[in-house]
Motif scaffolding. Structure first.
Motif, PDB file in Angstrom:
ATOM      1  N   TYR A 153      -2.787 -10.915   6.281  1.00 35.17           N
ATOM      2  CA  TYR A 153      -4.179 -11.319   6.109  1.00 35.17           C
ATOM      3  C   TYR A 153      -5.013 -10.054   6.264  1.00 35.17           C
ATOM      4  N   ASP A 154      -5.602  -9.627   5.176  1.00 38.09           N
ATOM      5  CA  ASP A 154      -6.237  -8.307   5.095  1.00 38.09           C
ATOM      6  C   ASP A 154      -7.697  -8.458   4.688  1.00 38.09           C
ATOM      7  N   PRO A 155      -8.567  -8.900   5.589  1.00 39.99           N
ATOM      8  CA  PRO A 155      -9.970  -9.134   5.197  1.00 39.99           C
ATOM      9  C   PRO A 155     -10.719  -7.857   4.849  1.00 39.99           C
ATOM     10  N   ALA A 156     -10.311  -6.723   5.397  1.00 37.56           N
ATOM     11  CA  ALA A 156     -11.002  -5.464   5.107  1.00 37.56           C
ATOM     12  C   ALA A 156     -10.344  -4.695   3.969  1.00 37.56           C
ATOM     13  N   CYS A 157      -9.270  -5.229   3.362  1.00 38.36           N
ATOM     14  CA  CYS A 157      -8.556  -4.580   2.252  1.00 38.36           C
ATOM     15  C   CYS A 157      -8.082  -3.176   2.646  1.00 38.36           C
ATOM     16  N   GLU A 158      -7.658  -3.014   3.900  1.00 40.28           N
ATOM     17  CA  GLU A 158      -7.161  -1.720   4.358  1.00 40.28           C
ATOM     18  C   GLU A 158      -5.669  -1.568   4.123  1.00 40.28           C
ATOM     19  N   PHE A 159      -4.948  -2.667   4.070  1.00 40.78           N
ATOM     20  CA  PHE A 159      -3.501  -2.604   3.932  1.00 40.78           C
ATOM     21  C   PHE A 159      -3.065  -2.640   2.470  1.00 40.78           C
ATOM     22  N   ILE A 160      -3.785  -3.365   1.644  1.00 40.70           N
ATOM     23  CA  ILE A 160      -3.368  -3.519   0.251  1.00 40.70           C
ATOM     24  C   ILE A 160      -3.435  -2.192  -0.493  1.00 40.70           C
ATOM     25  N   GLU A 161      -4.437  -1.363  -0.187  1.00 43.39           N
ATOM     26  CA  GLU A 161      -4.563  -0.102  -0.909  1.00 43.39           C
ATOM     27  C   GLU A 161      -3.566   0.943  -0.437  1.00 43.39           C
ATOM     28  N   ARG A 162      -2.824   0.660   0.632  1.00 40.66           N
ATOM     29  CA  ARG A 162      -1.812   1.590   1.138  1.00 40.66           C
ATOM     30  C   ARG A 162      -0.385   1.105   0.928  1.00 40.66           C
ATOM     31  N   PHE A 163      -0.183  -0.206   0.853  1.00 37.07           N
ATOM     32  CA  PHE A 163       1.183  -0.727   0.809  1.00 37.07           C
ATOM     33  C   PHE A 163       1.473  -1.602  -0.408  1.00 37.07           C
ATOM     34  N   TYR A 164       0.494  -1.941  -1.222  1.00 36.36           N
ATOM     35  CA  TYR A 164       0.752  -2.819  -2.366  1.00 36.36           C
ATOM     36  C   TYR A 164       1.683  -2.129  -3.355  1.00 36.36           C
TER      37      TYR A 164
END
Length: 663
Positions: free
Chosen positions: A259-270
């Motif tokens: 659960y990534d409400p700040a979109c901090e993980f998707i831009e690093r691990f997607y």
């Protein structure tokens, strides 16, 4: 001295104030030196040197007190009665009887007998000059070695023994003095360094890179299934710790639900090649999904409805939560698409038609208009969220939690933008609930664990399945990582269950928490320790003395003020009865993916007021009406905005706006 009884260290005798560990080190060094001297005497010295050693010591020390002294020396006689001083070649170890006194521990050597010597005996006490006798023994018996030369190596080894013990003994005495001054722990948690923590647990599980130890601060692998809890204010380092954990999860090739409400993980691990999924209906990468696609049994429709329609703290409002749940579950059993659901819930007549002839019809009876409007109003709130979902023809792929839980391929990113977070909250909660529900069963041998990483948990609405997941998910081997800022946030949604949920994770990481109540709760969660202190009382007067009494107190291991005063990137980790205090570096991971790719480009409207023209004047300074250009209105269709020219009236000109898509 202490004895343990039911886990408590009971004091029998309080140890003295003296530095007993340092004194013990000196005693052990002295004992070791004596042993080294004896071994050197027994195996390194020749027989005659062993015999004359006491005489050599006396002759070396006596000149400081007197010039001469009586000594006994060892003599050898031949068959003619000639006497000479015994040399090293004349004697060997053995036994020679004496006319008076005990036998000599020496005997004539074979070479001495061949040279004509017949007897060996000790002379009667004769007066000798100390310096002369010392010089004789030094040259003839000890090969020009002084006493210091003879015992140099035993003394060196004894000194090394002392030096090797002093660091440990002095530190033990310092620690003991501190215990006597500040108190000795009897029961409760132990505050340790990361190095001591690793030594105590020998963990091979997930780890945190720290500044205090070259090795990562690791927990036992078996404790991963018992979940994690990370509490800290914004900017305290919560995201950095989660990034460290995600990097290790990625290296293990495990799946993760973020659960990534700040979109901090998707831009690093997607990673699209890995089969990652983005659950955000406003993102172009979002697959097609419908709630009816998740159903396997009829009872699951009510579970889906319970995730969407959340109960309130007001008991009187439960009717307007449970009634929409029942109606929505009934509609869901007809397996509609999300668009059909929106159409039905937006049309009261359609709902009447679908519940006609069932017990649900009485919930929206037109004869009770207030009740009917309340139930239908609750249904319309959920319809707004389903309206955002992509249609099947718009999405590239299809996805369900039911199928994904079997394959467990790729990661799932549940993202949102701040402006749309409120509208997407019901969908986010529903997706997480469905994933938890599908992953509660024990994994098959070929299935790897799935990590739930729920950062900013308080931004979600209540998850009915979360309490079950935390308390029962250990059997399914799917770790849960909860990140939030304080206990109060969860108490608002989960009530008294929040206390149970927060107590379940076996590994708790506490960062800076500035809110006083939250800091106090963290202090209580770390635990209290029972301390035994010695109080010393001094007496003045003719019979002065000291009196010692023991006092036991229970106090927090870490004060709430220490929690609220933590620096960023500093934390406490509690696992079992050990609390590790550590700091960690800020982790920088390059961003390689877009955090958000807009799907509904025509969903935004910007209104900008048109600039008014200043009135023109003629040569006589009279106002002239401006020539108005035709007003342009943008009409939106699937091909994009198109302009249509139309005349504008005076009133329209005064209130005209330019309509168009936001760029």
């Amino acid at each position: 001295m202490t004895e343990t009884h039911w886990g408590r260290k009971e004091t029998i005798i309080w140890p003295p104030h003296k530095p007993i560990y340092t004194l013990g080190a000196f005693f052990l060094a002295l004992t070791a030196t004596s042993l080294f001297v004896y071994l050197h005497f027994a195996f390194a010295l020749f027989p005659l040197a062993q015999f004359y050693l006491p005489t050599y010591i006396k002759a070396s020390i006596a000149p400081s007190f007197r010039a001469s002294r009586k000594y006994k020396v060892l003599l050898v006689s031949d068959s003619n009665g000639r006497l000479s001083y015994a040399t090293e070649k004349d004697v060997v170890r053995g036994s020679t009887p004496q006319p008076t006194g005990k036998p000599l521990p020496l005997a004539l050597s074979l070479s001495a007998k061949r040279s004509g010597s017949v007897s060996l005996y000790q002379s009667s006490p004769t007066l000798y000059q100390n310096n002369s006798l010392k010089s004789y023994l030094k040259q003839e018996v000890y090969n020009s070695d002084d006493l210091a030369d003879i015992f140099k190596w035993p003394l060196v080894f004894g000194l090394l023994t002392l030096v090797g013990q002093l660091p440990f003994s002095i530190s033990s005495d310092i620690r003991r003095r501190k215990e006597m001054k500040y108190g000795r722990r009897l029961k409760g948690p132990i505050l340790v360094t990361p190095k001591v923590f690793n030594k105590a647990f020998q963990g091979t599980g997930i780890g945190i890179e720290t500044n205090d130890c070259r090795e990562m601060l690791r927990i036992p692998a078996r404790a991963e299934d018992q979940h994690f809890e990370i509490i800290g204010d914004t900017g305290s380092g919560k995201t950095t710790i989660i990034l460290q954990m995600l990097r290790q999860i990625q290296a293990r090739r495990h799946s993760a639900i973020l659960y990534d409400p700040a979109c901090e993980f998707i831009e690093r691990f997607y990673d699209e090649k890995r089969g990652d999924i983005v659950l955000n209906p406003l993102d172009r990468r979002c697959p097609y999904w419908g709630p009816s696609e998740e159903l396997v049994r009829r009872a699951e429709a009510r579970t889906v409805a319970a995730s969407l329609f959340q109960p309130t703290s007001d008991k009187k409002g439960e009717f307007f939560i449970e009634s929409p749940q029942k109606i929505f579950a009934h509609l869901l059993l007809e397996l509609p698409t999300p668009q059909q659901l929106v159409e039905w819930m937006s049309n009261p007549e359609e709902i009447d038609h679908r519940v006609r002839g069932t017990e649900l019809a009485s919930l929206i009876d037109p004869s009770a208009p207030h009740q009917r409007s309340g139930v239908l109003g609750s249904l319309s709130l959920v319809a707004d969220s389903f309206r955002l979902l992509p249609k099947k023809k718009e999405a590239k792929t299809e996805w369900t939690a039911r199928e994904w839980s079997e394959k467990r391929q790729g990661w799932i990113f549940i993202t949102s933008q701040p402006a749309e977070r409120e509208a997407l909250r019901p969908l986010h909660s529903l997706w997480i609930d469905m994933l938890v529900l599908r992953l509660l069963s024990a994994p098959k041998p070929e299935q790897h664990p799935v990590w739930f990483v729920l950062d900013e948990l308080a931004s979600l609405q209540k998850l009915p399945q979360l309490h079950t997941a935390i308390t029962e998910n250990r059997k399914s081997r799917n770790p849960i990582v909860l990140g939030f800022q304080g206990k109060a946030q969860l108490e608002v949604m989960y009530g008294h269950l929040a206390e149970v949920m927060l107590s379940q994770p076996a590994t708790k990481i506490f960062l800076k928490t500035g809110e006083p109540d939250a800091a106090e709760w963290v202090s209580r969660a770390i635990g209290k320790v029972e301390i035994e202190r010695m109080k010393e009382t001094h007496y003045d007067g003719s019979r002065s003395g000291r009196n010692f009494t023991l006092d036991r107190q229970t106090e927090p291991l870490v004060l709430d003020s220490e929690i609220s005063g933590l620096e960023p990137l500093h934390a406490y980790l509690k696992h079992g009865n050990y609390v590790a205090q550590f700091s960690f570096p800020k982790l920088e991971i390059a961003t390689t993916q877009a955090k958000f790719i807009e799907r509904l480009e025509d969903d935004y409207i910007v209104r900008e007021p048109r600039k008014e023209q200043s009135p023109a004047v003629d040569a006589d300074n009279h106002r002239v009406a401006p020539i108005r250009a035709p007003q342009t209105t943008l009409v939106q269709d699937r091909k994009g905005p198109q302009s249509i020219a139309s005349p504008a009236t005076d009133s329209e000109t005064q209130n005209s706006f330019t309509f168009g898509p936001r760029i």
